[in-house]
Design an enzyme around this catalytic site. Structure first.
Site, mmCIF file in Angstrom:
data_model
loop_
_atom_site.group_PDB
_atom_site.id
_atom_site.type_symbol
_atom_site.label_atom_id
_atom_site.label_comp_id
_atom_site.label_asym_id
_atom_site.label_seq_id
_atom_site.Cartn_x
_atom_site.Cartn_y
_atom_site.Cartn_z
ATOM 1 N N LEU A 8 0.774 -1.181 0.030
ATOM 2 C CA LEU A 8 0.106 -0.180 0.140
ATOM 3 C C LEU A 8 0.791 1.172 -0.051
ATOM 4 O O LEU A 8 1.992 1.257 0.830
ATOM 5 C CB LEU A 8 -1.174 0.067 0.921
ATOM 6 C CG LEU A 8 -1.798 -1.286 1.524
ATOM 7 C CD1 LEU A 8 -2.391 -1.150 2.808
ATOM 8 C CD2 LEU A 8 -2.804 -1.300 0.417
ATOM 9 N N ASP A 9 0.381 2.160 -0.710
ATOM 10 C CA ASP A 9 1.206 3.523 -0.931
ATOM 11 C C ASP A 9 0.528 4.300 0.380
ATOM 12 O O ASP A 9 -0.552 3.999 0.761
ATOM 13 C CB ASP A 9 0.741 4.279 -2.141
ATOM 14 C CG ASP A 9 1.375 5.523 -2.211
ATOM 15 O OD1 ASP A 9 2.574 5.726 -1.802
ATOM 16 O OD2 ASP A 9 1.077 6.774 -2.639
ATOM 17 N N LYS A 10 1.437 5.034 1.119
ATOM 18 C CA LYS A 10 0.923 5.780 2.450
ATOM 19 C C LYS A 10 0.110 6.908 2.099
ATOM 20 O O LYS A 10 -1.029 7.085 2.306
ATOM 21 C CB LYS A 10 2.218 6.055 3.211
ATOM 22 C CG LYS A 10 1.845 6.808 4.360
ATOM 23 C CD LYS A 10 2.947 7.472 5.153
ATOM 24 C CE LYS A 10 3.343 8.850 4.665
ATOM 25 N NZ LYS A 10 2.148 9.903 4.810
ATOM 26 N N THR A 13 -3.515 6.814 0.473
ATOM 27 C CA THR A 13 -4.090 5.424 0.330
ATOM 28 C C THR A 13 -4.370 5.171 2.025
ATOM 29 O O THR A 13 -5.558 5.122 2.362
ATOM 30 C CB THR A 13 -3.077 4.373 -0.180
ATOM 31 O OG1 THR A 13 -3.088 4.720 -1.450
ATOM 32 C CG2 THR A 13 -3.871 3.265 -0.068
ATOM 33 N N LEU A 160 4.684 1.394 1.490
ATOM 34 C CA LEU A 160 5.651 2.062 0.708
ATOM 35 C C LEU A 160 5.301 3.394 0.842
ATOM 36 O O LEU A 160 4.068 4.151 0.660
ATOM 37 C CB LEU A 160 5.240 1.799 -1.086
ATOM 38 C CG LEU A 160 6.591 1.798 -2.014
ATOM 39 C CD1 LEU A 160 7.415 0.803 -1.400
ATOM 40 C CD2 LEU A 160 5.582 1.443 -3.078
#
Length: 188
Positions: A8-10, A13, A160
């Site tokens: 997951l992108d931080k 998200t 990520l």
């Protein structure tokens, strides 16, 4: 059913993707709203993402934002400007130490905020600190439940982010994420 890892992108998200003011600490000589009025006046001509968060907070409190003169951006450190005949500084710890501002207990407070994944903005007038405004990109209310749900399905959750490792670590511990890859550039 074969997925064993979810990445997951931080920003945007796991978090809201919009920095906002989380804390305001002041010296005894100034109120929260007075500090915010000074900070907003200084930040209005700036194009920094933190500026937007400070201006939004000032607007939400219906504070009057006055014009400044002698505005100067100091790359990588902050800004300097004159408001009502007084010169003010707004920026990071490096700016304050370079300008020999007396920080008192605010340096330790700043370290604590950084450990919590927040960005401290120091506000000073002449050689004395007036306070700190902390800004952070806050975790979405649904993120913990979603991440716990992935883990319950036996998946490893990886976060990520392009953010600083300390900021990433704060969110990692808040949400119990096992693996974090921080300071990743967009092309990576």
């Amino acid at each position: 059913g074969k997925i064993n890892t979810v990445v997951l992108d931080k920003t945007g998200t796991i978090t809201e993707g919009k920095p906002r003011v989380t804390d305001i600490f002041t010296t005894k000589s100034i109120s929260e709203n007075q500090l915010l009025e000074i900070a907003a006046a200084l930040e209005k001509p700036s194009e920094h993402p933190l500026s937007e968060a400070i201006l939004m907070e000032a607007e939400s409190r219906s504070l009057k934002i006055q014009p400044v003169t002698d505005f100067q951006a100091i790359p990588g450190q902050g800004i300097e400007a004159t408001l009502n005949g007084t010169k003010y500084l707004a920026g990071n710890l490096k700016l304050m130490t370079d300008r020999k501002v007396n920080l008192h207990e605010f340096e330790a407070m700043s370290d604590k905020l950084v450990d919590e994944g927040k960005t401290p903005l120091f506000i000073a007038g002449d050689k004395d600190i007036l306070g700190i405004i902390a800004v952070a990109d806050v975790v979405k209310p649904t993120s913990k439940e979603a991440i716990d749900g992935f883990r319950a399905l036996g998946m490893e959750v990886v976060m990520l982010t392009g953010d600083h490792a300390k900021t990433a670590a704060a969110i990692q511990s808040q949400l119990g994420i096992s693996t974090v890859v921080a300071e990743v550039l967009p092309h990576d």
